[in-house]
Every structure is written in structure tokens, then in C-alpha cells.
Design an enzyme around this catalytic site. Structure first.
Site, PDB file in Angstrom:
ATOM      1  CG  ASP A  12      -4.317 -58.340 -56.434  1.00  0.00           C
ATOM      2  OD1 ASP A  12      -5.179 -59.152 -56.070  1.00  0.00           O
ATOM      3  OD2 ASP A  12      -4.151 -58.034 -57.629  1.00  0.00           O
ATOM      4  CB  SER A  13      -3.256 -62.593 -57.249  1.00  0.00           C
ATOM      5  OG  SER A  13      -4.059 -61.817 -58.130  1.00  0.00           O
ATOM      6  CE1 TYR A  44      -1.422 -65.448 -55.670  1.00  0.00           C
ATOM      7  CE2 TYR A  44      -2.768 -64.406 -53.989  1.00  0.00           C
ATOM      8  CZ  TYR A  44      -1.527 -64.699 -54.507  1.00  0.00           C
ATOM      9  OH  TYR A  44      -0.406 -64.257 -53.863  1.00  0.00           O
ATOM     10  N   GLY A  45      -7.112 -67.051 -58.813  1.00  0.00           N
ATOM     11  CA  GLY A  45      -8.513 -67.453 -58.961  1.00  0.00           C
ATOM     12  C   GLY A  45      -8.741 -68.875 -59.417  1.00  0.00           C
ATOM     13  CB  CYS A  75      -6.580 -60.154 -53.555  1.00  0.00           C
ATOM     14  SG  CYS A  75      -6.772 -61.634 -54.558  1.00  0.00           S
ATOM     15  CG  ASN A  76     -12.900 -59.310 -54.083  1.00  0.00           C
ATOM     16  OD1 ASN A  76     -13.895 -58.937 -53.494  1.00  0.00           O
ATOM     17  ND2 ASN A  76     -12.187 -58.479 -54.836  1.00  0.00           N
ATOM     18  CB  THR A  77      -9.067 -64.654 -55.184  1.00  0.00           C
ATOM     19  OG1 THR A  77      -9.825 -64.115 -56.272  1.00  0.00           O
ATOM     20  CG2 THR A  77      -8.873 -66.134 -55.365  1.00  0.00           C
ATOM     21  CB  CYS A 187     -12.000 -59.749 -59.349  1.00  0.00           C
ATOM     22  SG  CYS A 187     -10.278 -59.945 -59.890  1.00  0.00           S
ATOM     23  CB  THR A 188      -8.728 -55.644 -56.819  1.00  0.00           C
ATOM     24  OG1 THR A 188      -7.833 -56.777 -56.811  1.00  0.00           O
ATOM     25  CG2 THR A 188      -9.380 -55.515 -55.462  1.00  0.00           C
ATOM     26  CG  HIS A 189      -6.669 -58.337 -61.615  1.00  0.00           C
ATOM     27  ND1 HIS A 189      -6.451 -58.889 -60.387  1.00  0.00           N
ATOM     28  CD2 HIS A 189      -5.481 -58.430 -62.283  1.00  0.00           C
ATOM     29  CE1 HIS A 189      -5.193 -59.313 -60.303  1.00  0.00           C
ATOM     30  NE2 HIS A 189      -4.584 -59.041 -61.441  1.00  0.00           N
TER      31      HIS A 189
HETATM   32  N1  DGL Z   1      -7.494 -59.511 -57.913  1.00  0.00           N
HETATM   33  C1  DGL Z   1      -7.949 -60.719 -57.381  1.00  0.00           C
HETATM   34  C2  DGL Z   1      -9.318 -60.579 -56.708  1.00  0.00           C
HETATM   35  O1  DGL Z   1      -9.699 -59.505 -56.283  1.00  0.00           O
HETATM   36  C3  DGL Z   1      -7.876 -62.014 -58.117  1.00  0.00           C
HETATM   37  C4  DGL Z   1      -7.169 -62.200 -59.374  1.00  0.00           C
HETATM   38  C5  DGL Z   1      -6.589 -63.595 -59.557  1.00  0.00           C
HETATM   39  O2  DGL Z   1      -7.275 -64.527 -60.011  1.00  0.00           O
HETATM   40  O3  DGL Z   1      -5.417 -63.712 -59.261  1.00  0.00           O
HETATM   41  O4  DGL Z   1     -10.014 -61.557 -56.558  1.00  0.00           O
END
Ligand code: DGL
Length: 260
Positions: A12-13, A44-45, A75-77, A187-189
């Protein structure tokens, strides 16, 4: 070593994908897991696609050097930006991506009024507009970009309840609370904020994420390939991070243990 005995790589990011690592370990405790968080380069977003692609390639090279049998982009992004490129680059390696769990949310919604929380990148991508188009008929889908939540998690402020609640109110005060009955954590966060999100919404609102589905999907693929680890002992969990900040690994292991 036989393929089945090799580890599964997850990245993930930053620390968000720890929520996927946790779910993978809960569902498939015999698998060895190697996690890479890219906190030095998070979030990453708000990055360019080319930057995210370059980071993903470097991380995959690292995981492949560790001999992984599959990779989960937790990570979805990063999935929106790089999954197609990564699959092309590593055609023999199963690569599982994530996308906001909009379909199950719509299926469970009675009011047909759902909100999707995700990064600005994920929400502005074609992959997401295509997904939205599939479900838009007869449904209202509200997009909520939440970059601040990623920062709160990465800055280790998950105990700052006042800050979190204030932020969540900013996202949800505009949303029609009488109609809303499902929220997608895209988003996994955001899994680490689930209790707080539930806390500011009505009890009847369902909060939905794609973590379990992603883990089960990977295991279906490994089963088909005869690459499930049948060890009787518990699998190992290794966490790496690109950030050299002292407390990032500590925070990662803490989140891995934490009741959500
Ligand atoms: N955890 C990431 C996701 O699922 C993105 C977080 C980020 O912006 O880095 O999209």
C-alpha cells in the site's frame, strides 16, 4: 521451495493496507505474508499516475526479490493507477487489485442512496466512473474525497478523536442523513476510522469495505493454481516500510494487532 510455500506480498502507499494484511492473516493464518508500506511517498491519492506507477513497479520488484507467489495491491489508488501495467509486466504472477465495494453497498441499500469515501485520485479515475455508470441507474451515489484521513493515519493521529470527528463532520454534514444507508470505504486507510464513521452516522447505516472479498478472491486464484500453503503451523508476518521514521514499523505492528 515449492510455490505453495512461498509468501504472499501485500503493499500500500503506507499503513492503510495493514487492514488487508490483518484480514488475510485472520482468514488464511497458514500463509506467510510480506507487507510493504510506502509511507515515505504517501499519500498516493494526490499524486500523478506516472509517479504512482513508478512507485508500484519499485515495490513489486522488491516483493518479487523476496520470492512472493502473488501480490495484493492493498490500495484502491494504486490499483486504479497501475494494476493494468503491473499485470502486463508480470504476466505469470497473480496480481490482485482493489476497487471500492460499490456493488455490495448498492445491493444492501434500501434507500438507494450511498456514499463512497476514497482518495481524490480514485474518484477521478475512469475505472471509478465506469464502475459508477454500471450502478447509477436508480441509485444516488455521493462521492466524498477524503485525503485528510490518509494524512491523519500516516501522521499517527488515530487517537485524536476531536480532529477525526471534526473532519468526518465536514464530509458528512452535507449528505442527506435521512436517505443515506450505506457508506463504502474505498481506501484501505479508512478501515481504521470505521468506528468513528459509524459513530457520527445513524446505526442503520452500513459501512462496507472490500478487504474480505479481496482476500478470498486471491485464495480462489491460488487454489486454482494449486498454490495454497497447507502448512500446519501459523504463517509468518513481515512488515517493511520505505520511511525511515523510527515509529512507523511500531505503528504498523500495533495496527496489525488492534481490534477494529
Ligand atoms: N490506502 C490507499 C487506498 O486504498 C490510498 C492512500 C493514499 O492516498 O496514499 O486508496
Amino acid at each position: 521451495m515449492s510455490k505453495a510455500k512461498r509468501a504472499i506480498g501485500i503493499f500500500d502507499s503506507g499503513i492503510g493496507g495493514i487492514s488487508v494484511l490483518k484480514e488475510m492473516h485472520r482468514l488464511f493464518p497458514h500463509e506467510d505474508l510480506i507487507y510493504f508500506g510506502d509511507s515515505k511517498f504517501a499519500p498516493y491519492g494526490e499524486k500523478l499516475r506516472s509517479e504512482i506507477m513508478a512507485r508500484c513497479t519499485e515495490i513489486c520488484e522488491f516483493l518479487i526479490s523476496k520470492g512472493v507467489k502473488a501480490i495484493v495491491i492493498a490500495c484502491n489508488t494504486a490499483t486504479s493507477a497501475a494494476v493494468d501495467m503491473l499485470r502486463e509486466r508480470y504476466p505469470n504472477l497473480p496480481i490482485i487489485g482493489m476497487e471500492p465495494a460499490l456493488k455490495p453497498a448498492i445491493q444492501q441499500s434500501r434507500s438507494h442512496y450511498v456514499a463512497v469515501m476514497a482518495t481524490p485520485f480514485t474518484l477521478s479515475e475512469k475505472k471509478f466512473s465506469d464502475l459508477m455508470k454500471k450502478h447509477q441507474e436508480n441509485n444516488t451515489i455521493i462521492k466524498i474525497p477524503c485525503p485528510q484521513l490518509v494524512q491523519i493515519a500516516e501522521h499517527n493521529e488515530l487517537d485524536d478523536i476531536a480532529k477525526i470527528h471534526d473532519q468526518l463532520h465536514q464530509y458528512f454534514d452535507e449528505v442527506d442523513q435521512d436517505k443515506l444507508d450505506a457508506v463504502v470505504l474505498g481506501c484501505t486507510h479508512f478501515i481504521f476510522f470505521k468506528k468513528h464513521i459509524q459513530g457520527i452516522l445513524k446505526d442503520s447505516v452500513r459501512i462496507i469495505d472490500g478487504n474480505e472479498g479481496t482476500c478470498r478472491h486471491l485464495m480462489d486464484i491460488l487454489r486454482e493454481r494449486n498454490e495454497i500453503n497447507d502448512a500446519e503451523t501459523k504463517g509468518s508476518v513481515m512488515i517493511y516500510n520505505s520511511s525511515k521514521e523510527d515509529d512507523i514499523l511500531e505503528l504498523s505492528y500495533e495496527l496489525f494487532q488492534k481490534e477494529l
